[in-house]
Design a protein around this motif. Structure first.
Motif, PDB file in Angstrom:
ATOM      1  N   MET A   1     -11.974  68.471 -26.725  1.00  0.00           N
ATOM      2  CA  MET A   1     -10.458  69.394 -25.564  1.00  0.00           C
ATOM      3  C   MET A   1     -11.587  70.640 -25.435  1.00  0.00           C
ATOM      4  O   MET A   1     -10.471  71.290 -23.962  1.00  0.00           O
ATOM      5  N   TRP A   2     -11.734  71.538 -25.887  1.00  0.00           N
ATOM      6  CA  TRP A   2     -12.323  72.916 -25.837  1.00  0.00           C
ATOM      7  C   TRP A   2     -13.605  72.577 -24.978  1.00  0.00           C
ATOM      8  O   TRP A   2     -13.378  72.980 -23.365  1.00  0.00           O
ATOM      9  N   ALA A   3     -14.472  71.042 -24.437  1.00  0.00           N
ATOM     10  CA  ALA A   3     -15.390  70.791 -23.525  1.00  0.00           C
ATOM     11  C   ALA A   3     -14.075  70.758 -21.867  1.00  0.00           C
ATOM     12  O   ALA A   3     -15.189  71.189 -20.910  1.00  0.00           O
ATOM     13  N   ALA A   4     -13.333  70.130 -21.984  1.00  0.00           N
ATOM     14  CA  ALA A   4     -12.517  69.828 -20.732  1.00  0.00           C
ATOM     15  C   ALA A   4     -12.092  71.327 -20.041  1.00  0.00           C
ATOM     16  O   ALA A   4     -12.194  71.371 -19.083  1.00  0.00           O
ATOM     17  N   THR A   5     -11.250  72.604 -21.295  1.00  0.00           N
ATOM     18  CA  THR A   5     -11.218  73.675 -20.614  1.00  0.00           C
ATOM     19  C   THR A   5     -12.234  74.389 -19.838  1.00  0.00           C
ATOM     20  O   THR A   5     -12.204  75.117 -19.043  1.00  0.00           O
ATOM     21  N   LEU A   6     -13.764  74.143 -20.676  1.00  0.00           N
ATOM     22  CA  LEU A   6     -14.341  74.777 -19.571  1.00  0.00           C
ATOM     23  C   LEU A   6     -15.163  74.076 -18.404  1.00  0.00           C
ATOM     24  O   LEU A   6     -15.572  74.597 -17.675  1.00  0.00           O
ATOM     25  N   VAL A   7     -15.015  73.251 -18.538  1.00  0.00           N
ATOM     26  CA  VAL A   7     -15.364  72.371 -17.317  1.00  0.00           C
ATOM     27  C   VAL A   7     -14.236  72.774 -16.101  1.00  0.00           C
ATOM     28  O   VAL A   7     -14.446  72.534 -15.067  1.00  0.00           O
ATOM     29  N   THR A   8     -13.252  72.052 -16.530  1.00  0.00           N
ATOM     30  CA  THR A   8     -11.990  72.472 -16.018  1.00  0.00           C
ATOM     31  C   THR A   8     -12.182  74.309 -15.110  1.00  0.00           C
ATOM     32  O   THR A   8     -11.196  74.420 -14.129  1.00  0.00           O
ATOM     33  N   SER A   9     -12.513  74.804 -15.687  1.00  0.00           N
ATOM     34  CA  SER A   9     -12.882  76.422 -15.629  1.00  0.00           C
ATOM     35  C   SER A   9     -14.032  77.051 -15.329  1.00  0.00           C
ATOM     36  O   SER A   9     -14.383  77.731 -16.293  1.00  0.00           O
ATOM     37  N   PRO A  10     -14.822  76.199 -15.102  1.00  0.00           N
ATOM     38  CA  PRO A  10     -16.069  76.930 -14.877  1.00  0.00           C
ATOM     39  C   PRO A  10     -15.977  77.859 -13.956  1.00  0.00           C
ATOM     40  O   PRO A  10     -16.259  79.064 -13.969  1.00  0.00           O
TER      41      PRO A  10
ATOM     42  N   PHE B   1     -19.493  59.831 -28.522  1.00  0.00           N
ATOM     43  CA  PHE B   1     -18.067  58.692 -28.166  1.00  0.00           C
ATOM     44  C   PHE B   1     -16.621  59.915 -28.111  1.00  0.00           C
ATOM     45  O   PHE B   1     -15.348  60.081 -28.091  1.00  0.00           O
ATOM     46  N   ILE B   2     -16.375  60.283 -29.702  1.00  0.00           N
ATOM     47  CA  ILE B   2     -15.470  60.882 -30.441  1.00  0.00           C
ATOM     48  C   ILE B   2     -15.088  62.343 -29.219  1.00  0.00           C
ATOM     49  O   ILE B   2     -14.017  62.532 -28.893  1.00  0.00           O
ATOM     50  N   VAL B   3     -16.094  63.191 -28.934  1.00  0.00           N
ATOM     51  CA  VAL B   3     -15.808  64.346 -28.469  1.00  0.00           C
ATOM     52  C   VAL B   3     -15.593  63.753 -26.769  1.00  0.00           C
ATOM     53  O   VAL B   3     -15.033  64.618 -26.028  1.00  0.00           O
ATOM     54  N   LEU B   4     -16.197  62.739 -26.319  1.00  0.00           N
ATOM     55  CA  LEU B   4     -15.332  62.614 -25.102  1.00  0.00           C
ATOM     56  C   LEU B   4     -14.537  61.554 -24.773  1.00  0.00           C
ATOM     57  O   LEU B   4     -13.944  61.713 -23.948  1.00  0.00           O
ATOM     58  N   SER B   5     -13.903  61.547 -25.606  1.00  0.00           N
ATOM     59  CA  SER B   5     -12.497  60.315 -26.078  1.00  0.00           C
ATOM     60  C   SER B   5     -11.750  62.313 -26.109  1.00  0.00           C
ATOM     61  O   SER B   5     -10.385  61.806 -24.972  1.00  0.00           O
ATOM     62  N   GLY B   6     -12.439  62.989 -26.873  1.00  0.00           N
ATOM     63  CA  GLY B   6     -11.211  64.108 -26.309  1.00  0.00           C
ATOM     64  C   GLY B   6     -11.102  64.689 -24.880  1.00  0.00           C
ATOM     65  O   GLY B   6      -9.767  65.454 -24.561  1.00  0.00           O
ATOM     66  N   PHE B   7     -12.109  64.920 -24.303  1.00  0.00           N
ATOM     67  CA  PHE B   7     -12.389  65.019 -23.048  1.00  0.00           C
ATOM     68  C   PHE B   7     -11.979  64.385 -22.372  1.00  0.00           C
ATOM     69  O   PHE B   7     -11.096  65.320 -21.408  1.00  0.00           O
ATOM     70  N   CYS B   8     -11.655  62.566 -22.305  1.00  0.00           N
ATOM     71  CA  CYS B   8     -11.394  62.827 -21.185  1.00  0.00           C
ATOM     72  C   CYS B   8      -9.766  62.887 -21.209  1.00  0.00           C
ATOM     73  O   CYS B   8      -9.072  62.061 -19.839  1.00  0.00           O
ATOM     74  N   LEU B   9      -8.891  62.289 -22.411  1.00  0.00           N
ATOM     75  CA  LEU B   9      -7.667  62.338 -22.485  1.00  0.00           C
ATOM     76  C   LEU B   9      -7.848  64.154 -22.505  1.00  0.00           C
ATOM     77  O   LEU B   9      -6.038  64.250 -20.969  1.00  0.00           O
ATOM     78  N   THR B  10      -7.743  64.535 -22.210  1.00  0.00           N
ATOM     79  CA  THR B  10      -7.450  66.296 -21.772  1.00  0.00           C
ATOM     80  C   THR B  10      -7.711  67.296 -20.081  1.00  0.00           C
ATOM     81  O   THR B  10      -6.969  67.468 -19.773  1.00  0.00           O
ATOM     82  N   LEU B  11      -8.445  66.705 -19.933  1.00  0.00           N
ATOM     83  CA  LEU B  11      -9.316  66.510 -18.989  1.00  0.00           C
ATOM     84  C   LEU B  11      -7.826  66.661 -17.700  1.00  0.00           C
ATOM     85  O   LEU B  11      -7.645  67.792 -16.222  1.00  0.00           O
ATOM     86  N   PRO B  12      -8.081  65.566 -17.731  1.00  0.00           N
ATOM     87  CA  PRO B  12      -6.607  65.596 -16.227  1.00  0.00           C
ATOM     88  C   PRO B  12      -5.239  65.781 -16.578  1.00  0.00           C
ATOM     89  O   PRO B  12      -4.831  66.438 -15.744  1.00  0.00           O
ATOM     90  N   LEU B  13      -4.549  66.586 -17.556  1.00  0.00           N
ATOM     91  CA  LEU B  13      -3.433  67.270 -18.360  1.00  0.00           C
ATOM     92  C   LEU B  13      -3.853  68.653 -17.545  1.00  0.00           C
ATOM     93  O   LEU B  13      -2.824  69.009 -16.858  1.00  0.00           O
ATOM     94  N   LEU B  14      -4.852  69.109 -17.607  1.00  0.00           N
ATOM     95  CA  LEU B  14      -5.460  70.770 -17.549  1.00  0.00           C
ATOM     96  C   LEU B  14      -5.847  70.317 -16.044  1.00  0.00           C
ATOM     97  O   LEU B  14      -4.832  71.501 -15.513  1.00  0.00           O
ATOM     98  N   ARG B  15      -6.573  69.496 -15.611  1.00  0.00           N
ATOM     99  CA  ARG B  15      -6.297  69.010 -14.189  1.00  0.00           C
ATOM    100  C   ARG B  15      -5.313  69.872 -13.077  1.00  0.00           C
ATOM    101  O   ARG B  15      -4.586  70.119 -12.028  1.00  0.00           O
ATOM    102  N   ALA B  16      -4.009  68.605 -13.808  1.00  0.00           N
ATOM    103  CA  ALA B  16      -3.146  68.373 -13.097  1.00  0.00           C
ATOM    104  C   ALA B  16      -1.872  69.514 -13.606  1.00  0.00           C
ATOM    105  O   ALA B  16      -0.841  69.577 -13.335  1.00  0.00           O
TER     106      ALA B  16
END
Length: 412
Positions: free
Chosen positions: A241-250, A77-92
């Protein structure tokens, strides 16, 4: 529901330049549902099976130990929280533009209404003498009410489990939100690697403090469980947050590396959990969650929205309400348990059928009546400066980029 529909080819106007609202990612909901179910199994083991420990090599022994590792669901859950808050910011492309005041206000809308409603509901139940004995070990006090109102109850041994023992992670989540702008600043100055190293260092120092603290004469009064507080889990949030960077730039190598790292991280997490090494288990299961996000992001959304995973994805949608209410339901229904007569596996099945169904029904009603009305006001939408648009999210579950939205590379 995962945003995989074909994009339109019509050019955008200036008014359409800002990303519109996006939809939920099914694989994120699936992981949420899995984490919620694992925590639920952990508490079946505690409240229906009295933490029984059969021989390790028996079938029952394997079952209860899988259930006993359910605390790792909180790590996910904690990793998902960091992921979900960061991914929209990265993609925008808006990581540098977060407005802390707006962010805190929207996170409060997202977290607190359902939390306060759940606390009020359970407190009301605990005022009924016939129910109190099953729910709590003592009568409620004004201190319990104040500390739960202010989310400070995990700081004191007397209040940590005085209403609902599972709620400590909600207080933790709130403090992680408070630290998010600071973590973005660290990310901006030192990059993603720097953010990971800083938060890992903080977690290790806090873990060393926790070892020292438990050896003191009065550790049970103030800070009874140091592993339940912000510093111990900040690194896991940064992993999200790191997972969000990996998913954003696969990249092609991300998937293969995640596939290799997943079993190793799982082994580390299990070993750390079994040995009681908090930082080791947090690292292991945190990396497990990162690997799963990278791998599942490449799977078509229809896989999670149909077939055997559909129910798990649906559970993920209501997972917050489910988490808030599952412990009281398990405790109130635990009188039905007959593990000595039925055996461990049949009792677990009855608990899943009876208490699980009851929790889902109550959580679904709670979600639609109380949680869902605040989703838009509590989303990551408009938490950045207005001069260049908003993040375009309607929920804290990020969606895929909308039609015509550029895919920007994240800062690393």
């Amino acid at each position: 529901m995962d945003g995989t529909t074909a994009p339109t080819t019509a050019p955008m106007t200036a008014a359409e330049a800002r990303p519109p609202a996006t939809r939920r990612l099914a694989y994120v909901d699936t992981l949420r549902g899995f984490a919620a179910l694992w925590v639920f199994l952990l508490h079946i083991h505690g409240y229906w099976l009295d933490n029984v420990r059969p021989p390790k090599l028996s079938g029952d022994g394997v079952l209860v130990r899988v259930m006993g590792f359910g605390g790792a669901g909180v790590d996910i859950f904690i990793v998902l929280s960091g992921f979900c808050l960061t991914l929209p910011l990265l993609r925008a492309g808006r990581v540098r533009d977060l407005q802390p005041r707006r962010f805190f206000r929207r996170r409060a809308y997202r977290l607190l209404p359902a939390y306060y409603a759940a606390v009020a509901l359970v407190m009301a139940l605990e005022l009924v003498p016939a129910l109190r004995e099953r729910l709590v070990s003592r009568d409620l006090t004004p201190v319990d009410a104040v500390t739960h109102l202010t989310l400070t109850f995990p700081f004191f041994g007397d209040t940590l489990s005085s209403v609902n023992g599972s709620l400590w992670s909600i207080s933790l989540e709130a403090t992680l939100y408070l630290g998010f702008p600071l973590l973005l600043l660290v990310h901006r100055r030192l990059g993603m690697r720097g953010a990971l190293l800083v938060t890992l260092g903080v977690a290790l120092l806090w873990g060393a403090f926790g070892v020292w603290w438990t050896g003191q004469a009065h550790p049970a009064g103030f800070l009874p469980s140091t592993d339940k507080l912000f510093p111990a889990r900040w690194f896991q949030f940064a992993l999200g947050m790191w997972a969000a960077t990996l998913v954003t730039s696969p990249r092609a190598g991300h998937v293969s590396r995640a596939g290799i790292a997943l079993p190793v991280a799982l082994a580390v997490g299990l070993a750390g959990y079994a040995a009681g090494w908090g930082p080791v288990s947090a690292l292991g299961f945190g990396v497990v969650a990162v690997c799963l996000l990278v791998l599942l992001a490449r799977v078509p959304g229809r896989v999670f929205e149909s077939g055997p995973l559909r129910w798990l994805t649906a559970l993920g949608v209501i997972s917050y309400s489910f988490y808030l209410l599952h412990q009281p339901v398990l405790l109130l229904s635990s009188g039905l348990a007959r593990p000595d007569e039925w055996g461990i596996a049949p009792t677990t099945l009855v608990a899943l059928t009876v208490a699980g169904t009851a929790t889902v029904l109550v959580a679904a009603a709670f979600y639609h009546a109380i949680e869902k009305p605040f989703l838009v006001r509590g989303s990551m939408r408009s938490v950045v400066r207005e001069d260049t648009g908003d993040t375009g999210d309607t929920d804290d579950t990020p969606g895929r980029p909308a039609a015509g939205e550029p895919r920007r590379a994240p800062a690393t």
